[in-house]
Design an enzyme around this catalytic site. Structure first.
Site, PDB file in Angstrom:
ATOM      1  N   ARG A  67       0.851  -1.207   0.000  1.00 50.47           N
ATOM      2  CA  ARG A  67       0.000   0.000   0.000  1.00 50.47           C
ATOM      3  C   ARG A  67       0.884   1.254   0.000  1.00 50.47           C
ATOM      4  NH1 ARG A  67      -4.656   0.138  -1.553  1.00 50.47           N
ATOM      5  NH2 ARG A  67      -5.314  -1.548  -0.150  1.00 50.47           N
ATOM      6  N   ARG A  93       2.153  -6.502  -9.936  1.00 52.97           N
ATOM      7  CA  ARG A  93       2.570  -5.839  -8.693  1.00 52.97           C
ATOM      8  C   ARG A  93       2.952  -6.819  -7.589  1.00 52.97           C
ATOM      9  NH1 ARG A  93      -2.622  -3.137  -5.549  1.00 52.97           N
ATOM     10  NH2 ARG A  93      -4.130  -4.797  -5.870  1.00 52.97           N
ATOM     11  N   HIS A 162       0.408   3.217 -10.548  1.00 53.79           N
ATOM     12  CA  HIS A 162      -0.612   3.594  -9.553  1.00 53.79           C
ATOM     13  C   HIS A 162       0.055   4.438  -8.455  1.00 53.79           C
ATOM     14  CE1 HIS A 162      -3.816   3.122  -6.633  1.00 53.79           C
ATOM     15  NE2 HIS A 162      -4.463   2.201  -7.329  1.00 53.79           N
ATOM     16  N   ASP A 207     -12.803   8.617  -6.756  1.00 53.29           N
ATOM     17  CA  ASP A 207     -12.266   7.473  -7.498  1.00 53.29           C
ATOM     18  C   ASP A 207     -12.701   7.652  -8.956  1.00 53.29           C
ATOM     19  OD1 ASP A 207     -11.126   5.106  -8.211  1.00 53.29           O
ATOM     20  OD2 ASP A 207     -12.217   3.867  -6.767  1.00 53.29           O
ATOM     21  N   GLU A 266      -2.689   8.624 -11.233  1.00 54.21           N
ATOM     22  CA  GLU A 266      -2.124   7.451 -11.885  1.00 54.21           C
ATOM     23  C   GLU A 266      -2.034   7.637 -13.400  1.00 54.21           C
ATOM     24  OE1 GLU A 266      -4.396   4.046 -10.490  1.00 54.21           O
ATOM     25  OE2 GLU A 266      -5.018   5.209  -8.745  1.00 54.21           O
TER      26      GLU A 266
HETATM   27  O1  TA6 Z   1      -6.905   3.148  -8.857  1.00 59.32           O
HETATM   28  C1  TA6 Z   1      -7.975   3.350  -8.000  1.00 59.32           C
HETATM   29  C2  TA6 Z   1      -8.418   2.013  -7.459  1.00 59.32           C
HETATM   30  O2  TA6 Z   1      -8.774   1.170  -8.511  1.00 59.32           O
HETATM   31  C3  TA6 Z   1      -9.563   2.232  -6.457  1.00 59.32           C
HETATM   32  O3  TA6 Z   1     -10.797   1.819  -6.944  1.00 59.32           O
HETATM   33  C4  TA6 Z   1      -9.103   1.536  -5.213  1.00 59.32           C
HETATM   34  O4  TA6 Z   1      -9.671   0.320  -5.038  1.00 59.32           O
HETATM   35  C5  TA6 Z   1      -7.601   1.519  -5.397  1.00 59.32           C
HETATM   36  O5  TA6 Z   1      -7.352   1.398  -6.753  1.00 59.32           O
HETATM   37  C6  TA6 Z   1      -6.773   0.566  -4.574  1.00 59.32           C
HETATM   38  O6  TA6 Z   1      -6.807  -0.729  -5.029  1.00 59.32           O
HETATM   39  P1  TA6 Z   1      -6.075  -1.872  -4.224  1.00 59.32           P
HETATM   40  O7  TA6 Z   1      -6.336  -3.138  -5.005  1.00 59.32           O
HETATM   41  O8  TA6 Z   1      -4.609  -1.528  -4.183  1.00 59.32           O
HETATM   42  O9  TA6 Z   1      -6.679  -1.904  -2.843  1.00 59.32           O
END
Ligand code: TA6
Length: 313
Positions: A67, A93, A162, A207, A266
């Site tokens: 994260r 990832r 991201h 989002d 992103e």
């Molecule tokens: O890029 C935005 C997103 O797709 C959100 O919808 C949110 O879920 C975020 O990514 C984080 O995703 P993750 O799978 O890392 O928890």
């Protein structure tokens, strides 16, 4: 300049969770890259506070997403269409990447990492591919993700860098560069909307998948008194995400109140902008992150117009 073992700006060590980690140190600053996921976890230009957010609860463990930093998203963005149990944001990832080369040119250093199809990826997505990711630490951080179709049939994909930006207070920042753009609002049933405001403010969970957006974004952060400038090419989508207080409370790997200190902007190709490659074809997407001073003292050299769109397709 040839890379010499004696003045190496890159050290590879075993980090938390037993994950291999490359640490880059140059005259311009420091960066950290976890080889699992080719995940840039840290970038701090000399004299600046870190540019990338990393959660205090980030899970550093084999096969687990991290994260914060810059997760590499491939071959699908978010939930895979028609496969709700497939890993969110694909597998790149969480797979171990191979550190291929370290190159030094002046005071810039470039790490190249590779990921190819294997039995694990084929179980999730049957196609053969090569990902080549070049991470260049200079006064800016440049991330260049190349996707090559090494199979004998065409395939489609989505990708994203991201990027979790570290901000002083997300409710105080503005994002410039998306005026008039169309977006898919994931907080409102995937409705299609248009950003009428000249600049975006984060006043609630946000989002948004902005399609057809190829230009620069600038995040103006009055608390850190700086602007984060994101230039890109080979990318038609810009995603802006912050979970807001309520949703963040349900994200186990985010610390209390940390949602305030992150903003994802992103560089992507997703949704309408998904790409297709014929056998042997390649595509490159590049994001360059730079730090400029606050509104009162912005150096104009970082505020030039972006260069022409360059892709290798
Ligand atoms: O890029 C935005 C997103 O797709 C959100 O919808 C949110 O879920 C975020 O990514 C984080 O995703 P993750 O799978 O890392 O928890």
């Amino acid at each position: 300049m040839a890379f010499s073992r004696h003045d190496t700006p890159v050290r590879v060590t075993t980090g938390p969770g037993g994950l291999a980690r490359a640490t880059l140190t140059t005259a311009h600053g420091d960066a950290g890259v976890c080889l699992q996921g080719a995940h840039v976890t840290h970038w701090q230009p000399r004299g600046a506070t870190p540019v990338l957010f990393l959660s205090t609860r980030a899970e550093m463990a084999p096969g687990r997403p991290i994260r914060g930093g810059v997760p590499v998203v491939f071959p699908w963005f978010a939930t895979r269409a028609g496969a709700p149990t497939a890993p969110a944001h694909g597998f790149a990832r969480t797979r171990p990447w191979r550190l291929d080369t370290v190159e030094q040119a002046g005071d810039a250093v470039t790490l190249t990492l590779l990921l190819e199809a294997d039995e694990t990826t084929r179980r999730l997505w049957r196609h053969d591919f090569l990902l080549r990711y070049r991470i260049t630490l200079a006064s800016t951080l440049t991330l260049a993700l190349e996707v090559v179709n090494t199979s004998s049939e065409p395939w489609a994909f989505e990708n994203a860098l991201h990027t979790y930006l570290a901000v002083g207070d997300v409710t105080a920042v503005t994002v410039e560069g998306l005026a008039g753009a169309s977006f898919i609002d994931k907080t409102d049933g995937m409705r299609r909307k248009r950003q009428d405001e000249a600049s975006l403010r984060i006043v609630a969970e946000t989002d948004r998948v902005y399609v057809g957006t190829r230009g620069r974004c600038v995040v103006d952060d009055p608390v850190h008194d700086r602007r984060l400038v994101i230039d890109k090419h080979g990318s038609a989508t810009t995603v802006v995400w912050n979970p807001g207080a309520e949703r963040a409370a349900a994200v186990p790997d985010l610390g209390p109140g940390e949602w305030r200190h992150l903003l994802c902007v992103e560089t992507a190709n997703a949704a309408d902008d998904a790409l297709r490659l014929a056998p042997g074809e390649r595509h490159e997407m590049v994001a360059t992150l730079a730090v400029a001073g606050g509104p009162s003292r912005a150096p104009t050299r970082l505020l030039r117009s972006p260069g022409p769109e360059e892709t290798t397709r």
